[in-house]
Design a protein around this motif. Structure first.
Motif, short mmCIF file in Angstrom:
data_model
loop_
_atom_site.label_atom_id
_atom_site.label_comp_id
_atom_site.label_asym_id
_atom_site.label_seq_id
_atom_site.Cartn_x
_atom_site.Cartn_y
_atom_site.Cartn_z
N ASN A 1 -1.89 10.83 -4.30
CA ASN A 1 -2.73 10.03 -3.41
C ASN A 1 -1.88 9.37 -2.33
O ASN A 1 -2.28 9.30 -1.17
CB ASN A 1 -3.48 8.98 -4.22
CG ASN A 1 -4.60 8.35 -3.42
OD1 ASN A 1 -5.60 8.99 -3.12
ND2 ASN A 1 -4.45 7.08 -3.07
N SER A 2 -0.66 8.91 -2.71
CA SER A 2 0.21 8.28 -1.72
C SER A 2 0.72 9.28 -0.69
O SER A 2 1.12 8.90 0.40
CB SER A 2 1.40 7.62 -2.43
OG SER A 2 2.25 8.60 -3.00
N ARG A 3 0.70 10.56 -1.06
CA ARG A 3 1.12 11.61 -0.12
C ARG A 3 -0.07 12.30 0.53
O ARG A 3 0.06 13.38 1.12
CB ARG A 3 2.00 12.63 -0.86
CG ARG A 3 3.40 12.09 -1.07
CD ARG A 3 4.10 12.71 -2.25
NE ARG A 3 5.47 12.18 -2.39
CZ ARG A 3 5.74 10.98 -2.89
NH1 ARG A 3 4.76 10.19 -3.29
NH2 ARG A 3 6.99 10.55 -2.97
N GLN A 4 -1.24 11.69 0.40
CA GLN A 4 -2.48 12.14 1.04
C GLN A 4 -2.91 13.55 0.62
O GLN A 4 -3.61 14.25 1.35
CB GLN A 4 -2.35 12.05 2.56
CG GLN A 4 -2.08 10.63 3.06
CD GLN A 4 -2.00 10.53 4.57
OE1 GLN A 4 -1.99 11.54 5.27
NE2 GLN A 4 -1.91 9.31 5.06
N SER B 1 -1.63 8.67 -8.55
CA SER B 1 -1.02 7.73 -7.60
C SER B 1 -0.01 8.44 -6.71
O SER B 1 0.08 8.18 -5.50
CB SER B 1 -0.35 6.59 -8.34
OG SER B 1 0.75 7.06 -9.08
N TYR B 2 0.76 9.38 -7.32
CA TYR B 2 1.81 10.08 -6.57
C TYR B 2 1.19 10.93 -5.45
O TYR B 2 1.59 10.83 -4.28
CB TYR B 2 2.62 10.95 -7.52
CG TYR B 2 3.71 11.75 -6.86
CD1 TYR B 2 4.95 11.16 -6.57
CD2 TYR B 2 3.51 13.08 -6.49
CE1 TYR B 2 5.96 11.88 -5.95
CE2 TYR B 2 4.51 13.80 -5.85
CZ TYR B 2 5.74 13.20 -5.59
OH TYR B 2 6.71 13.91 -4.97
N ASN C 1 9.77 4.59 -2.65
CA ASN C 1 9.44 5.82 -1.90
C ASN C 1 10.58 6.84 -1.96
O ASN C 1 10.93 7.48 -0.96
CB ASN C 1 9.10 5.49 -0.45
CG ASN C 1 8.32 6.61 0.24
OD1 ASN C 1 7.60 7.37 -0.43
ND2 ASN C 1 8.45 6.73 1.54
#
Length: 584
Positions: free
Chosen positions: A191-194, A188-189, A155
């Protein structure tokens, strides 16, 4: 039912095999891929010995890298690291740059797999820096993908920078597969940060290139991510089920992988959410059955691995014993030969040495006498110079400087009493007296610095470092002695002029930008270190412009009952270590 959603987004993160050198599958790779580690290790041992005997270090290193992979797959991490660092040492000795770059990257990967991200990043960067320094341009984006994976998992804010680096190299390659992977990274990047809308755009692009690549694994990854997006973000379970079913159809021959098990679980959850409990139950059963099969397979493989490790240890032990017996025989044979050679040589030269010994003893006496005379002359010269230097400094400071100061004061008093007389000659005479006084003072300070006499060696060396520092060369001084520490006056003076001479050598010859001086005391000995980052020199040759140079410095130190060690190489700077016995 428990909600479990699986997203595959880093398809290149942690592969085990080297990418730069394995252009084709050879027999060792075949054994690795079929998990026949015993045969793979046995073959690697034979080939490594063969290449080492031929001094083909490049092929030898590649074999050891494969051997490292076998140990890694057997979870023998320590042996895997030992092999990698063995290769790293050989690549340094033989200047095998490409293999060294790959090895550094593989070491980073090993650390990444054991979650030591700090060391992983360190070795990845070493690999990239070495490639850039030597302009080796065939290093692809794979190492950047690995760095991105590590930063993503930890992260870190640096993840996006390497995300862009991967895409930059992908554009250069033009590979559909790499474009699919890169866009999948962006998905993925974000998506992980919404940032779901932006993530969906990249996912759509990933799917387009995945289909172009015709690679089932890449297509399955994109479809599965799309299904997860529909399920998690849009809550459109029908669309999600449709994408998961496509993955099942695309991998109809794959019935035992953990990825398919995850798809079954996702489908079970999707059907449950649309109220189709029969299909939900069926897929849950499929997931449970497949997981059990996978578990049994993993258990069986683990048992096989334990047996394999035992056999490998036994094989290595037998090999070591054979090598030991062989080496012992070789040593014994070598000893016998050496004994015969030594006896013959001894009997041949015994008489010669007996004859020469008498002549050599006589010659050594004359040499030692001559050396002692020369050393005494040098010591007397040094003592005389230092005494004369001190006497002249005192005369200049106490007598001539005082007289010039007194003349200047009388002249100033005269000018004050006769202020109406504006004589240019008197002013000029006053200026000349001041200049003479300043020159005498500076000469006196050069001969014997007042700081040395008043405050001691430590303050004098600090002042010497500061005076000699400039924009081109910086002298840094560090003392580990107690402030105000003093030694006998003559000892301090001699040490000061030794270091002054070393500083002069650095300024005249080294072309350095940094010089460091440290001084400390231990066991009634003064330890002095003088180091620079200059061009260095060949220590087997004396570098001297005045006929003395290092010889004079060595004589000074020997006169003080000390010793000096000089470590220098061309273009590698110079380190001088001095040890002096402190007089009582």
């Amino acid at each position: 039912m428990q909600k479990i959603l699986i997203i595959f987004f880093l398809s290149l993160s942690f592969q085990c095999f080297s990418q730069s050198f394995e252009k084709s599958i050879d027999s060792i790779d075949f054994y690795i891929n079929t998990k026949n580690f015993i045969k793979g290790l046995d073959l690697s041992e034979k080939r490594s010995k063969e290449y080492l005997s031929q001094k083909d270090y490049e092929k030898y290193c590649l074999i050891i890298l494969k051997k490292s992979t076998i140990y890694f797959l057997l979870n023998e991490k320590e042996k895997s690291f030992q092999n990698l660092f063995q290769v790293l040492k050989i690549t340094d000795e033989q200047n095998l740059l490409k293999i060294k770059i790959q090895t550094l990257e593989d070491i980073g990967h090993r650390y990444a797999t054991i979650l030591d991200y700090k060391k992983a990043i360190d070795y990845y960067h070493k690999s990239i820096a070495l490639a850039k320094k030597n302009k080796i341009t065939d290093q692809n984006s794979f190492v950047y993908q690995r760095i991105y994976a590590v930063y993503f998992e930890s992260n870190s804010d640096s993840a996006f920078y390497y995300l862009e680096k991967v895409m930059k190299d992908t554009r250069k390659s033009g590979s559909d597969k790499k474009f699919a992977d890169s866009y999948n990274n962006y998905f993925s990047y974000y998506n992980s940060r919404q940032q779901y809308d932006l993530a969906k755009k990249y996912l759509d692009s990933s799917l387009i290139f995945a289909k172009r690549s015709k690679n089932n694994y890449i297509i399955s990854t994109a479809l599965n991510n799309l299904g997860c997006h529909y399920m998690i973000v849009e809550k459109d379970y029908r669309k999600a089920i449709n994408e998961f079913e496509k993955v099942i159809k695309l991998n109809s021959t794959d019935t035992l992988s953990s990825q398919i098990a995850d798809i079954y679980l996702n489908l079970s959850y999707g059907y449950e959410m649309v109220g189709d409990y029969k299909n939900a139950h069926d897929y849950l059963n499929k997931w449970s059955t497949l997981n059990e099969n996978i578990y049994q397979g993993n258990l069986k493989q683990a048992i096989n691995d334990v047996e394999t490790k035992y056999r490998i240890e036994k094989m290595e032990s037998e090999n070591r014993e054979k090598e030991r017996v062989f080496d012992e025989k070789q040593k014994n044979n070598h000893k016998i030969i050496l004994i015969f050679v030594a006896l013959f040589a001894f009997s041949t030269i015994l008489f010669y040495f007996f004859y020469q010994n008498l002549r050599l003893k006589q010659k050594n006496k004359f040499i030692e006498l001559d050396r002692q005379v020369k050393q005494n002359i040098i010591n007397a010269s040094i003592d005389g110079q230092e005494i004369e230097r001190k006497n002249i400094a005192n005369i200049l400071h106490d007598s001539i400087s005082a007289l010039l100061s007194s003349a200047g004061l009388h002249l100033a008093a005269y000018m004050a009493n006769n202020s109406n007389e504006d004589s240019a000659e008197i002013k000029k005479a006053k200026d000349i007296l001041k200049e003479a006084h300043d020159n005498v003072r500076d000469l006196s300070h050069d001969l014997l610095p007042p700081l040395l006499a008043k405050f001691g060696l430590l303050h004098a060396l600090q002042d010497l470092s500061e005076k000699n520092s400039n924009s081109v060369l910086q002298f840094e001084y560090m003392s580990y002695l107690k402030d105000g520490k003093r030694y006998p006056e003559e000892f301090e003076m001699r040490v000061y002029f030794i270091i002054t001479e070393l500083f002069n050598n650095i300024m005249k010859h080294s072309k350095a930008s940094k010089a460091y001086t440290t001084i400390e005391e231990t066991n009634n000995q003064l330890l002095i270190t003088v180091e620079d980052d200059g061009k260095g020199f060949d220590t087997t040759k004396e570098l001297s412009s005045d006929g003395f140079g290092l010889t004079q410095i060595k004589s000074r130190i020997k006169h003080l009952g000390g010793n000096i060690t000089i470590n220098s190489k061309i273009n590698a700077g110079t380190l001088i270590y001095i040890k002096l016995q402190i007089p009582k």
